[in-house]
Design a protein around this motif. Structure first.
Motif, short mmCIF file in Angstrom:
data_model
loop_
_atom_site.label_atom_id
_atom_site.label_comp_id
_atom_site.label_asym_id
_atom_site.label_seq_id
_atom_site.Cartn_x
_atom_site.Cartn_y
_atom_site.Cartn_z
N GLY A 99 -50.99 -5.57 30.14
CA GLY A 99 -49.47 -5.19 29.85
C GLY A 99 -48.98 -4.92 28.35
O GLY A 99 -48.42 -4.28 27.77
N LEU A 100 -50.12 -5.70 27.58
CA LEU A 100 -49.73 -5.83 25.98
C LEU A 100 -50.15 -4.35 25.41
O LEU A 100 -50.07 -3.85 24.40
N ILE A 101 -51.27 -3.66 26.13
CA ILE A 101 -51.77 -2.43 25.76
C ILE A 101 -50.96 -1.42 26.42
O ILE A 101 -50.53 -0.24 25.83
N LEU A 102 -50.61 -1.59 27.77
CA LEU A 102 -49.63 -0.57 28.51
C LEU A 102 -48.19 -0.57 27.75
O LEU A 102 -47.76 0.53 27.89
N ALA A 103 -47.96 -1.42 26.61
CA ALA A 103 -46.70 -1.24 25.93
C ALA A 103 -46.56 -0.29 25.11
O ALA A 103 -45.45 0.34 24.75
N THR A 104 -47.77 0.62 24.91
CA THR A 104 -47.75 1.71 24.02
C THR A 104 -47.04 2.78 24.80
O THR A 104 -46.66 3.62 24.19
N LEU A 105 -46.94 2.71 26.03
CA LEU A 105 -46.14 3.46 26.93
C LEU A 105 -44.96 3.02 27.64
O LEU A 105 -44.04 3.75 27.40
N VAL A 106 -45.12 1.76 27.95
CA VAL A 106 -43.94 0.84 28.59
C VAL A 106 -43.47 -0.42 27.63
O VAL A 106 -44.36 -1.27 27.95
N PRO A 107 -42.84 -0.20 26.58
CA PRO A 107 -42.40 -1.28 25.71
C PRO A 107 -42.48 -2.80 26.41
O PRO A 107 -42.56 -3.53 25.91
N ALA A 108 -41.72 -2.80 27.41
CA ALA A 108 -41.22 -3.98 28.10
C ALA A 108 -42.49 -4.85 28.53
O ALA A 108 -42.44 -5.77 28.82
N ALA A 109 -43.53 -3.77 28.94
CA ALA A 109 -44.75 -4.42 29.53
C ALA A 109 -45.43 -5.64 28.91
O ALA A 109 -46.42 -6.40 29.34
N SER A 110 -45.19 -5.64 27.32
CA SER A 110 -46.08 -6.70 26.64
C SER A 110 -45.26 -7.95 26.54
O SER A 110 -45.69 -9.02 25.84
N ILE A 111 -43.92 -7.99 27.26
CA ILE A 111 -43.19 -9.32 26.95
C ILE A 111 -43.84 -10.59 27.18
O ILE A 111 -43.48 -11.61 26.60
#
Length: 339
Positions: A99-111
């Motif tokens: 999720g922390l890398i997916l956050a480049t597309l979906v910001p909330a994914a790194s929470i």
């Protein structure tokens, strides 16, 4: 070589004569209607890939061979950033990504990766199988990706070093550390006055071997399976972030599957994810001793001073602003007050 017409006619006649025997085997070999690629960045020996191969076999069996999910581990199909582009375009149909890398597309994914937020696994699973996970999945869906219900475990992340053990926040000052290609990691280690370098995982071993960086941070399972202990001397049990892998699907490929096949695929992916969680927990329980025997020196530390440093540096306040009050409230409901 020249084949005569007579030879071809004989072969054709033989095929016709024995068609009742041979044709079913041909049909079985060509039975898969949906041949999909599943890519990930982990070594072949990691529990994720062991369970993925079992999952693929179960899907093939339960769909009567209609769905063939082929597993491509260890960045075989490209870096994380490459594969994120491919899952969106349809170049690969399935992909597991932090999720922390997916956050480049979906910001909330790194929470879920907020520094020193989760004290233990009980808190992690209550949050990720509950309100926090549901919120993140909703945001991923908005990005036109399909996401499975259960997040797979990557684990609590620990810091390794070739130069010194990390015992206090001061030890991180100026420390050259590899971090994944994700703003949250860079932000956190900058708050510790470190020198973070964003490097894809496939290049981490060589970066440490050539002293481009002094250290890295990953769960013990990856430190072991990627053999980072060969180029590192110390492992500090910081538990500074918990990280998991969302199992993503390309929406067009997913919607091509009939509803009954989608149900079978989703059921098996989620079941495999739950088994992988158990595997990682067992693996981590035994890994410290195994890694110590290979020369890695361990130390434990108190998280309080690290959390205080992030608070005083404005890290929590900054990220609350980025995620928004709704998401932050859901996180704090699970882990308690931060910042």
């Amino acid at each position: 070589m020249t084949i005569s017409r007579r030879t071809l006619l004989k072969a054709s006649a033989a095929a016709t004569a024995f068609g009742g025997v041979s044709m079913p085997f041909v049909a079985r070999a060509q039975q898969a209607e949906y041949v999909y690629k599943y890519a990930n960045n982990l070594p072949d020996t990691h529990p994720m890939n062991i369970r993925a191969r079992e999952m693929s076999a179960a899907i093939k069996t339960e769909t009567n061979g209609k769905v063939d999910l082929q597993v491509f581990p260890n960045n075989q199909l490209g870096s994380d950033t490459d594969m994120l582009s491919q899952i969106r375009s349809g170049g690969v149909e399935f992909f597991t990504l932090s999720g922390l890398i997916l956050a480049t597309l979906v910001p909330a994914a790194s929470i879920n990766g907020i520094g020193f937020a989760f004290p233990n696994y009980d808190t992690v699973w209550k949050a990720m199988d509950g309100d926090l996970g549901a919120y993140i999945r909703k945001e991923i869906t908005k990005a036109n990706l399909v996401v499975m219900d259960k997040i797979w475990d990557n684990g609590f992340r620990e810091i390794t070093s070739s130069t010194k053990p990390i015992k206090s926040p001061d030890d991180l000052k100026g420390f050259k550390i590899r971090v994944p290609v994700s703003p949250l990691w860079t932000s956190m280690f900058k708050a510790f006055d470190s020198a973070p370098a964003s490097i894809n995982i496939s290049e981490v071993y060589s970066a440490m071997q050539t002293k481009v960086v002094e250290g890295q941070e990953n769960p013990l399972a990856i430190i072991s399976t990627a053999k980072f202990y060969e180029v590192q001397k110390f492992c500090s049990l910081t538990n500074h972030m918990w990280d998991g892998y969302w199992f993503l699907a390309n929406r067009r490929a997913w919607e091509k599957l009939p509803a009954d096949l989608r149900d079978i695929v989703a059921k098996n992916i989620n079941a495999a994810g739950m088994k992988e969680r158990e595997d990682v927990a067992k693996l981590n329980a035994n890994l410290r001793g195994e890694l110590e025997s290979k020369g890695l020196a361990f130390n434990e530390l108190e998280p309080g001073p690290f959390r205080d440093k992030l608070k005083s540096a404005g890290f929590y306040k900054e990220w609350q602003g980025k995620y928004g009050d709704e998401a932050w409230a859901i996180l704090e409901k699970a882990v308690g007050k931060l910042g």
